[in-house]
Design an enzyme around this catalytic site. Structure first.
Site, mmCIF file in Angstrom:
data_model
loop_
_atom_site.group_PDB
_atom_site.id
_atom_site.type_symbol
_atom_site.label_atom_id
_atom_site.label_comp_id
_atom_site.label_asym_id
_atom_site.label_seq_id
_atom_site.Cartn_x
_atom_site.Cartn_y
_atom_site.Cartn_z
ATOM 1 C CG HIS A 197 -2.044 -1.026 0.960
ATOM 2 N ND1 HIS A 197 -3.258 -1.097 0.168
ATOM 3 C CD2 HIS A 197 -2.168 -2.118 1.700
ATOM 4 C CE1 HIS A 197 -3.938 -2.268 0.031
ATOM 5 N NE2 HIS A 197 -3.790 -3.103 0.724
ATOM 6 C CD GLU A 227 -9.422 2.093 -7.970
ATOM 7 O OE1 GLU A 227 -9.459 0.739 -8.877
ATOM 8 O OE2 GLU A 227 -8.981 1.790 -6.988
#
Length: 338
Positions: A197, A227
């Protein structure tokens, strides 16, 4: 109170004023000092000066030369004094705040008497101002957090859609088009799964910086979540919007991403929709409200604005979905799939 009683407390009052923690000065009608206490002198950096008989302006000039006393935000002390004279003695009483060169803050009270004498009472309010500034900074930060995405620093979902509705209203009045692009980083889950991450966050930050560097100052860029990003391009045609998105794709393809992780690259897909004002679309003014025969009310326009925003987003989302399902790393416009 009897005269004898008043006279008996004069020495006490004089001593109390001299030792007060509040600064006190008395000026005559010509602005010469006739009394001041130690606190007043210390506040303005005049501990080594005998101010009795000295003119107020001369003491302020001395403070300016010594870089002490009031924080004079003027090019010259004479310009500052001219500003002071436009306020001083204009009313019998006034209260105001002054910041000092050393960072302290004072609250000053000026009282002008019938004979022209004037008292200046100074109270140190530095701690109060520090609390005030801290509260103001906290409010500013809370507002920023409410409007921006914490990771990327751009508009969050809520703020982006607020700006979208605002732009729709504004551009409808100007009879100008706007385009909305939904941008989604391809295979982002794989990036997180493979690299972690932290790298995923770096990708989101890199993408934000890349887009921000290649759009106009008045374009609106926001992160909708994960995203997925949105880019609002006001006063622009579909062809011009496509050029903007294609340039971003090219810039990303050319970018050196070794600072994120070695031998790494990523891409994004985009869906594009556009909104043309009715006057431009049909060459006519908006139709009257069918129920009343009158022009649309503010509430009607608000409803139309939300409807336009929802339509614009839905079309861009569908175009993005098409781009994702026909190979990724590509731009699809809603008009191309209608």
């Amino acid at each position: 109170m009897k005269k004898e009683s008043l006279e008996s407390i004069y020495p006490f009052l004089t001593e109390a004023l001299r030792l007060s923690q509040n600064g006190l000065a008395v000026l005559d009608k010509n602005n010469h000092f006739i009394f001041y206490n130690n606190t007043f002198a210390s506040m303005f950096g005049f501990d080594d000066q005998d101010m009795v008989g000295r003119h107020f302006d001369d003491m302020m000039r001395l403070a300016f030369i010594r870089k002490q006393g009031p924080n004079i935000e003027r090019d010259t002390v004479e310009e500052w004094l001219e500003h002071i004279h436009t306020h001083q003695r204009q009313v019998n009483f006034r209260r105001f705040e002054v910041d000092l060169v050393d960072g302290r803050w004072l609250q000053l009270s000026e009282q002008v008497y019938h004979n022209g004498d004037m008292t200046i009472l100074c109270t140190d309010i530095t701690q109060l101002k520090q609390v005030e500034f801290a509260l103001r900074d906290a409010q500013t930060e809370l507002k920023r957090l409410a409007l921006t995405d914490e990771l990327t620093g751009i508009a969050n979902r809520r703020h982006f859609f607020q700006q979208l509705e605002h732009e729709i209203k504004r551009l409808a009045q100007l009879k100008q088009p706007l385009c909305l692009a939904m941008l989604d980083i391809d295979n982002f889950k794989r990036v997180n799964d493979r690299y972690g991450h932290q790298v995923g966050d770096s990708v989101l930050q890199h993408f934000t910086a890349l887009v921000a560097a290649h759009i106009r100052p008045y374009d609106i860029f926001g992160r909708l979540g994960g995203e997925e990003f949105a880019l609002l391009l006001p006063e622009i045609t579909v062809a011009e919007a496509k050029t903007v998105i294609e340039r971003l794709m090219q810039k990303l393809a050319e970018a050196d991403l070794s600072h994120i992780t070695p031998d790494f690259h990523y891409q994004f897909s985009a869906g594009l929709s556009t909104l043309m004002p009715m006057a431009l679309q049909e060459g006519s003014e908006p139709e009257p409200n069918r129920g009343t025969g009158s022009q649309n009310t503010p509430m009607d326009r608000e409803s139309l604005c939300r409807s336009d925003a929802e339509k614009l987003v839905a079309e861009a989302d569908k175009a993005l979905y098409n781009a994702k399902n026909t190979g990724r790393n590509r731009l699809v416009s809603w008009e191309d799939i209608e």
